[in-house]
Motif scaffolding. Sequence first.
Motif, PDB file in Angstrom:
ATOM      1  N   TYR A   1      -6.784   3.458   4.806  1.00  0.00           N
ATOM      2  CA  TYR A   1      -5.968   3.634   3.603  1.00  0.00           C
ATOM      3  C   TYR A   1      -6.758   4.389   2.532  1.00  0.00           C
ATOM      4  N   THR A   2      -8.030   4.077   2.397  1.00  0.00           N
ATOM      5  CA  THR A   2      -8.874   4.773   1.426  1.00  0.00           C
ATOM      6  C   THR A   2      -8.994   6.250   1.778  1.00  0.00           C
TER       7      THR A   2
ATOM      8  N   GLN B   1      -5.407  12.522  -0.386  1.00  0.00           N
ATOM      9  CA  GLN B   1      -4.269  12.913  -1.227  1.00  0.00           C
ATOM     10  C   GLN B   1      -4.759  13.471  -2.559  1.00  0.00           C
ATOM     11  N   CYS B   2      -5.788  12.881  -3.114  1.00  0.00           N
ATOM     12  CA  CYS B   2      -6.357  13.393  -4.367  1.00  0.00           C
ATOM     13  C   CYS B   2      -6.956  14.787  -4.157  1.00  0.00           C
TER      14      CYS B   2
ATOM     15  N   MET C   1       1.342   4.052  -3.104  1.00  0.00           N
ATOM     16  CA  MET C   1       1.218   5.499  -2.933  1.00  0.00           C
ATOM     17  C   MET C   1       2.471   6.217  -3.413  1.00  0.00           C
TER      18      MET C   1
ATOM     19  N   GLN D   1       0.824  -1.200   0.000  1.00  0.00           N
ATOM     20  CA  GLN D   1       0.000   0.000   0.000  1.00  0.00           C
ATOM     21  C   GLN D   1       0.866   1.262   0.000  1.00  0.00           C
TER      22      GLN D   1
ATOM     23  N   ILE E   1       0.813   7.325  -7.154  1.00  0.00           N
ATOM     24  CA  ILE E   1       0.087   8.573  -6.933  1.00  0.00           C
ATOM     25  C   ILE E   1       1.042   9.751  -6.743  1.00  0.00           C
TER      26      ILE E   1
ATOM     27  N   VAL F   1      -5.807   7.898   0.649  1.00  0.00           N
ATOM     28  CA  VAL F   1      -5.733   8.043  -0.814  1.00  0.00           C
ATOM     29  C   VAL F   1      -6.647   9.161  -1.294  1.00  0.00           C
TER      30      VAL F   1
END
Length: 184
Positions: free
Chosen positions: A165-166, A172-173, A93, A89, A97, A169
């Motif tokens: 974790y979601t 971060q977006c 990242m 994971q 990403i 993510v």
Amino acid sequence: GVNDAPALHGADVAVAMGSGTAVAREASDLVLGDDSFVTLMFGLAEGRRIVDNVQKGLVFLLSTHVAFLGFILISTIFVTERQVLLPIQILWMELFIDLTASIAFEREPSEPDVMARPPRRTTQPLLSTQILRRIVLAGSFTAIAALVVMLYRGGGFDHAAWLAYTVLVVSQCVRAYWNRSVHQ
């Protein structure tokens, strides 16, 4: 001309015209080949755009890493002794990403007021205290949000870790879009 060489040598960024003397061109950091001030203004705007985009990328990357490290540290010390995030994971990242967003910041167009702002002082750091505070605040908020989601979940530990974790993510977006401008 020849008399300009000492001033050019002492300047932060020395610019000479291409049709100037060899001494002036040699003492300069930048030589304009077409003797046009429009070229100089374009170069200044492009340089400011590059500095802004480097700053945006740094803010994004540092705030992302503050969030990840804060989440891993707090959850490991206070919540559980189990491994919260899998290495794959974290690798996902870092490789996918972070690199994608960093490249996107490189291609970001200049801000509308790029030439209206006064020049940066040479002593001014790239990341000011205000920007560093923003980085810590955004990263801390994301880490705490992921911890809250992990603690108040439905399901087992693995499900809670994937939910956290979601959150990391998605945040971060959101942060990548939010960091499209450092000044506005």
